[in-house]
Structures are given as C-alpha cells and as structure tokens.
Write a protein that holds these residues in place. Structure first.
Motif, mmCIF file in Angstrom:
data_model
loop_
_atom_site.group_PDB
_atom_site.id
_atom_site.type_symbol
_atom_site.label_atom_id
_atom_site.label_comp_id
_atom_site.label_asym_id
_atom_site.label_seq_id
_atom_site.Cartn_x
_atom_site.Cartn_y
_atom_site.Cartn_z
ATOM 1 N N LEU A 1 0.451 -0.869 0.312
ATOM 2 C CA LEU A 1 0.351 -0.058 0.158
ATOM 3 C C LEU A 1 1.039 1.246 0.366
ATOM 4 C CD1 LEU A 1 -2.880 1.295 0.459
ATOM 5 C CD2 LEU A 1 -2.601 0.747 2.379
ATOM 6 N N VAL A 2 2.247 0.997 0.770
ATOM 7 C CA VAL A 2 3.015 2.110 0.910
ATOM 8 C C VAL A 2 3.411 2.633 -0.325
ATOM 9 C CG1 VAL A 2 4.536 3.171 1.933
ATOM 10 C CG2 VAL A 2 3.393 2.525 3.379
ATOM 11 N N ALA A 3 3.800 1.628 -1.283
ATOM 12 C CA ALA A 3 4.662 1.790 -2.104
ATOM 13 C C ALA A 3 3.902 2.164 -3.119
ATOM 14 C CB ALA A 3 5.140 1.033 -2.880
ATOM 15 N N PHE A 4 2.194 1.369 -3.679
ATOM 16 C CA PHE A 4 1.115 2.303 -4.541
ATOM 17 C C PHE A 4 0.864 3.936 -4.039
ATOM 18 C CE2 PHE A 4 -0.969 -1.871 -5.336
ATOM 19 C CZ PHE A 4 0.011 -1.844 -6.238
ATOM 20 N N PHE A 5 0.743 4.113 -3.034
ATOM 21 C CA PHE A 5 0.969 6.034 -2.830
ATOM 22 C C PHE A 5 1.700 6.697 -2.965
ATOM 23 C CE2 PHE A 5 0.933 9.037 0.853
ATOM 24 C CZ PHE A 5 0.138 9.543 0.822
ATOM 25 N N VAL A 6 3.200 5.778 -2.634
ATOM 26 C CA VAL A 6 4.433 6.856 -2.811
ATOM 27 C C VAL A 6 4.444 6.997 -4.679
ATOM 28 C CG1 VAL A 6 6.895 6.698 -3.121
ATOM 29 C CG2 VAL A 6 5.330 5.949 -0.681
ATOM 30 N N ASP A 7 4.180 5.848 -5.296
ATOM 31 C CA ASP A 7 4.159 6.068 -6.678
ATOM 32 C C ASP A 7 2.597 7.318 -7.247
ATOM 33 O OD1 ASP A 7 5.704 3.979 -7.207
ATOM 34 O OD2 ASP A 7 4.541 2.576 -7.018
ATOM 35 N N TYR A 8 2.089 7.449 -6.261
ATOM 36 C CA TYR A 8 0.862 7.982 -6.617
ATOM 37 C C TYR A 8 1.003 9.553 -6.433
ATOM 38 C CZ TYR A 8 -3.561 10.707 -6.656
ATOM 39 O OH TYR A 8 -4.571 10.885 -7.350
ATOM 40 N N ILE A 9 2.111 9.551 -5.630
ATOM 41 C CA ILE A 9 1.690 11.169 -5.231
ATOM 42 C C ILE A 9 3.795 11.990 -5.682
ATOM 43 C CG2 ILE A 9 1.451 10.614 -2.378
ATOM 44 C CD1 ILE A 9 4.058 11.143 -1.113
ATOM 45 N N LEU A 10 3.935 10.761 -6.186
ATOM 46 C CA LEU A 10 4.734 11.325 -7.476
ATOM 47 C C LEU A 10 5.226 11.564 -8.724
ATOM 48 C CD1 LEU A 10 8.088 9.131 -5.151
ATOM 49 C CD2 LEU A 10 7.491 11.789 -5.158
ATOM 50 N N ILE A 11 3.531 11.417 -8.859
ATOM 51 C CA ILE A 11 3.569 11.722 -10.592
ATOM 52 C C ILE A 11 4.456 12.589 -11.547
ATOM 53 C CG2 ILE A 11 2.174 11.400 -12.338
ATOM 54 C CD1 ILE A 11 0.260 9.729 -10.219
ATOM 55 N N ASP A 12 3.794 13.371 -10.354
ATOM 56 C CA ASP A 12 4.109 14.724 -11.365
ATOM 57 C C ASP A 12 5.270 15.309 -10.328
ATOM 58 O OD1 ASP A 12 1.414 15.231 -12.019
ATOM 59 O OD2 ASP A 12 0.535 15.465 -10.368
ATOM 60 N N THR A 13 6.263 14.958 -10.063
ATOM 61 C CA THR A 13 7.380 15.268 -9.871
ATOM 62 C C THR A 13 8.385 15.251 -11.056
ATOM 63 O OG1 THR A 13 8.531 13.383 -9.197
ATOM 64 C CG2 THR A 13 7.520 14.980 -8.101
ATOM 65 N N GLY A 14 8.123 15.265 -12.412
ATOM 66 C CA GLY A 14 9.177 15.573 -13.768
ATOM 67 C C GLY A 14 8.974 14.517 -14.519
ATOM 68 N N LYS A 15 9.965 14.384 -15.481
ATOM 69 C CA LYS A 15 10.578 13.125 -15.989
ATOM 70 C C LYS A 15 11.214 12.269 -14.875
ATOM 71 C CE LYS A 15 14.966 14.993 -17.616
ATOM 72 N NZ LYS A 15 15.860 16.036 -19.244
ATOM 73 N N ASN A 16 12.316 12.562 -14.065
ATOM 74 C CA ASN A 16 13.160 11.551 -12.962
ATOM 75 C C ASN A 16 11.837 10.709 -11.475
ATOM 76 O OD1 ASN A 16 15.589 11.192 -14.413
ATOM 77 N ND2 ASN A 16 15.736 13.736 -13.702
ATOM 78 N N ASN A 17 10.704 11.478 -12.385
ATOM 79 C CA ASN A 17 9.275 10.596 -11.604
ATOM 80 C C ASN A 17 9.647 8.973 -10.970
ATOM 81 O OD1 ASN A 17 8.152 9.616 -13.626
ATOM 82 N ND2 ASN A 17 6.119 10.523 -12.807
ATOM 83 N N TRP A 18 10.117 8.071 -12.036
ATOM 84 C CA TRP A 18 10.109 7.053 -11.948
ATOM 85 C C TRP A 18 11.500 6.864 -10.913
ATOM 86 C CZ3 TRP A 18 14.834 4.637 -13.538
ATOM 87 C CH2 TRP A 18 15.139 4.847 -14.974
ATOM 88 N N ARG A 19 12.305 7.667 -11.433
ATOM 89 C CA ARG A 19 13.930 7.218 -10.052
ATOM 90 C C ARG A 19 13.360 7.854 -8.630
ATOM 91 N NH1 ARG A 19 17.999 6.721 -13.510
ATOM 92 N NH2 ARG A 19 17.845 7.609 -15.699
ATOM 93 N N TYR A 20 12.187 8.945 -8.787
ATOM 94 C CA TYR A 20 12.339 9.117 -7.549
ATOM 95 C C TYR A 20 11.408 8.162 -6.679
ATOM 96 C CZ TYR A 20 13.553 13.839 -8.634
ATOM 97 O OH TYR A 20 14.157 14.981 -9.806
ATOM 98 N N MET A 21 10.587 7.587 -7.554
ATOM 99 C CA MET A 21 9.859 5.545 -6.836
ATOM 100 C C MET A 21 11.045 4.503 -6.157
ATOM 101 S SD MET A 21 6.671 6.069 -9.856
ATOM 102 C CE MET A 21 5.780 7.682 -9.776
#
Length: 443
Positions: free
Chosen positions: A145-165
């Motif tokens: 659940l935490v992973a899904f939530f973190v993915d959701y809140i980091l969507i709009d962090t730019g082109k490197n969003n997947w790296r932050y995830m």
C-alpha cells in the motif's frame, strides 16, 4: 507482551514491509521507465521479473548463511542490499544496470521472506507466536500500500519521477539497517552455536516470566529433530504426501494471477483507457483493499479455519477473474467496472490465499522436515511468480485490443478453480491443532 519483544518483532517485520514495497513500487514506475528505456514486450517482462529471479536465489540460498552467521546478521545484509538496490535502480543510466539492481533487490526480498519470519518465531513465546509471525504478513501488505501511495504522490515530479519512486525505498531500508543494531540475536541460533548463556539472556529479556530451562530444553529437542530430518527424503513415504501438497499450495497461490495484479495493474488500467494518473490512483485503492481484508483474515483464520477461507476465496477469485477476462475479451472496459471487479478479486485473495498460504506451509510439514518443506513450497511459489510475470507482457503484446489480457485472466480463472478442487480433495485442516497432532493424524 514485553516492550523488547514487541520492538524486536516490529524491527524484524520491517523486512516484510520492504518485501512488499520492493515488489510493488514497480507498478506505478513501469509506464515511465518503460518509455525512458524504450523497452520491448520481452524486455519489459525481464525488467520486472529479474527481481523475482533474485527472490528465488535469495530465498533458497540464505538458509545456510543464516545458520552460520545468524538471522540478525543476515537481515543486516538484506537491509544493505535493499538500500543498494533502491539507490542503484533509481540512478540507473541504462537498462542493464537497472536490471542488475532490481536483481539485487530481489536477493534482499528472498532473504527477508525467509529470515524475518524465522527470527520472529525464534524470539516469540509460544502463547504469542502466531500473532507475532502474522505481523510479517501485515507489514508486507502495508508495504504494498505504501509503495502504491508513494507512486501516486510522485507522479507529477517531472521526467525523473520513476527514479524518485525507486529511490524512496532507501528511507525504510536505511531505517531497517539502523534498527537491527538494536535487536538481540535469536536464542535458537545462539543455542545452535552452543552459546547457552547468551540464549538465556535473550529469553529473559523478551519473556522474563517464562520457565527458562524448559524453553532451553525445547530448543535443544527441536534442533535435534531438525538434524535428524536432514537424513529423511522429501520425495519418499511417509513425507511424499506433505511435500506434494506443499508444492501445490505454492503453485496455486501464484496461479491466481495476484502477481500480475500487483505488478501490472497500472498498465492494465491504461490499456482499458484510463490516464496514467488515474490508473496509479486506482492501485492505491487496491492496496487499501488488500490491507483491510488481510486484517479481516487475521481475525477469522483461527475461528473459521484455513480450508473454509480457501473455499470461499478460490471460488470468489475464479468468478472475479472470469468476469474480468470477459470484460477485456468483449471490449466492455468502460467506466469503473474493471476497478470494481479487481476490488472484489483482491478482497477474496487477501482474506483467503494471501493470509493462509504461508501459515499452511509453516504447519503441514512434520517437524523433522519442516524447514526444507517450507523452502520447497516457497520455491514453487517464486518460480510461478517469476514465470507468469515475465510472460504476461509478451502474451498481451501478441494480441490486439486487450484480448491478451482477457486470455491471461481466463487462464488464471481456470487455474484458481482447479485450486479449489485440489484444496477440497487433498488439503487437511490444521486449525486449532498442535503441530504434532497434524503430523500424527495425516501420516
């Protein structure tokens, strides 16, 4: 329960949280790193399933080091591997290094999936052992659940969003490593290496009101049985029956398709026409459903029984999977129909298979082959998990208009229904029975 016992249990359970986080965080990151690396269907499957190859190796290979160096020390290594994987995957410049660090994370997951429950079981008093071990499963679900939530809140962090995830996992991994410095070594391992004095000190700390010498004697007997069990063959009578049932439990738990739902839900929702933001948001709802119904299962498992939970769960999952398959095959994927179906599916899974499988694997084997039997059951679980995770994007890519998703879920529906008949025919009830009673009644 004393404060140190709770503390040590919660620290060990962080291994379960990282297990859930590591395996689920890729769900929301997948559309972005798939586009960044320009991955084919085959490479997409390999990028996701490479971690599961690490899980298999980690789970099978950690037993002996855990016996030699201790559960706590190997959990420290696992925490370090989680940390390296999180940072390495997030900073990976190309796909091969990304896959390498995902594999390293898989090694950590496989090791934690074995060592964390073992450590908890070895420090827990008998009267609290069941509830304390289940904290690992609960932590795993929370991690998803935490992973899904973190993915959701980091969507709009730019082109490197997947790296932050991926990098976000470094925070709980570092906390796990530091907190492990505060816990004691398990008394059973200390007895294995002949340090009875240190073992007694740990038992006094976590269970001061216990009969210390009685516990020491029980541990000595258990170690002796385990040593004798190394001489017994898993695939010969009277152990063959238990071995085959354990393998099939592992197989059917993954033939439900749960790995596909938690690894590829975002892509499935996107294939149905949802935006990426909406698709990732819906995975948070699935994660919350998973948590709620896992807690429900924890309250029912000792009252209703393992088999009844499996009966209801497998029938409910089979129907949900069948309807989901029909929706994609016919193209009827508009609106919130798919989300509703998957919520039902996850609810049935979490309240049955998700909660019951590892409890059964810990119960059904005779004492003298339990550790090897559990390892074999877990191995079959990981093998199917990795295989279907690799094949899913390939199958989906081979058919147009979502029919590959429809065919895949039809297969899971049929296999889950076969699982119902297997459990009804061959599985014996273990609820409210001692491990010795289970062994005696079913040999």
């Amino acid at each position: 329960m004393k404060g140190k016992l709770i503390l040590y249990t919660l620290v060990a359970a962080i291994g379960g949280l990282l297990y859930g986080f590591d395996t689920a965080v890729i769900n929301g990151a997948l559309p972005f790193f798939k586009s960044f690396f320009q991955l084919s269907d085959v490479m997409t499957g390999w990028a996701v399933s490479s971690a599961l190859l690490g899980c298999i190796i980690g789970a099978i290979g950690i037993g002996k080091p855990g016996d030699i160096y201790g559960r706590r020390e190997m959990l420290k290594l696992s925490a370090l591997l989680f940390l390296v994987s999180a940072i390495g995957t997030g900073l990976a410049p190309e796909i091969n290094s990304f896959i390498l660090f995902r594999f390293i994370g898989g090694l950590a997951v496989g090791a934690a999936s074995v060592l964390s429950p073992i450590y908890i079981s070895e420090i827990a008093p008998a009267t609290h052992r069941g509830r304390l071990i289940i904290t690992f499963q609960l932590a795993l679900v929370v991690g998803i659940l935490v992973a899904f939530f973190v993915d959701y809140i980091l969507i709009d962090t730019g082109k490197n969003n997947w790296r932050y995830m991926f990098i976000s996992e470094a925070i709980p991994a570092l906390a796990f490593l530091l907190l492990l410095l505060k816990v004691r070594k398990s008394p059973r391992w200390l007895m294995q290496i002949g340090d009875q004095k240190a073992a007694k000190a740990t038992i006094v700390e976590v269970n001061p009101e216990a009969n210390i010498q009685s516990i020491i004697n029980e541990i000595e007997t258990s170690i002796k049985l385990e040593q004798e069990g190394k001489q017994e063959k898993l695939f010969k009578k009277p152990n063959l029956k238990f071995t085959l049932i354990g393998i099939c439990i592992g197989l059917f738990s993954q033939f439900t398709g749960v790995a596909i739902v938690f690894y590829y839900a975002t892509d499935i929702f996107r294939a149905a026409g949802f935006s990426t933001d909406s698709a990732i948001g819906q995975t948070v709802i699935l994660g919350a459903t998973n948590l709620i119904f896992t807690i429900l299962a924890m309250t029912l498992i000792d009252k209703v029984g393992r088999k009844k939970l499996l009966y209801v769960g497998t029938i409910g999952m089979s129907i949900s999977l069948g309807v989901f398959s029909w929706a994609f095959y016919t193209g009827n994927t508009e609106g919130w129909l798919l989300l509703g179906i998957l919520i039902c599916y996850v609810a049935f899974f979490a309240s049955s298979m998700g909660a019951v499988v590892f409890v059964l694997l810990a119960e059904i084997f005779p004492n003298n082959i339990r550790s090897r039997g559990m390892a074999l059951g877990s191995f079959s679980n990981w093998i199917i998990n990795g295989s279907i995770t690799f094949m899913f994007p390939i199958v989906v890519g081979a058919f147009s208009e979502g029919k590959g998703i429809g065919y895949s879920f039809a297969f899971f529906s049929i296999m889950t229904l076969l699982g119902f008949f297997f459990f009804k025919t061959f599985l014996f009830e273990t609820t409210n029975k001692t491990l010795e009673e289970i062994e005696f009644e079913n040999k």
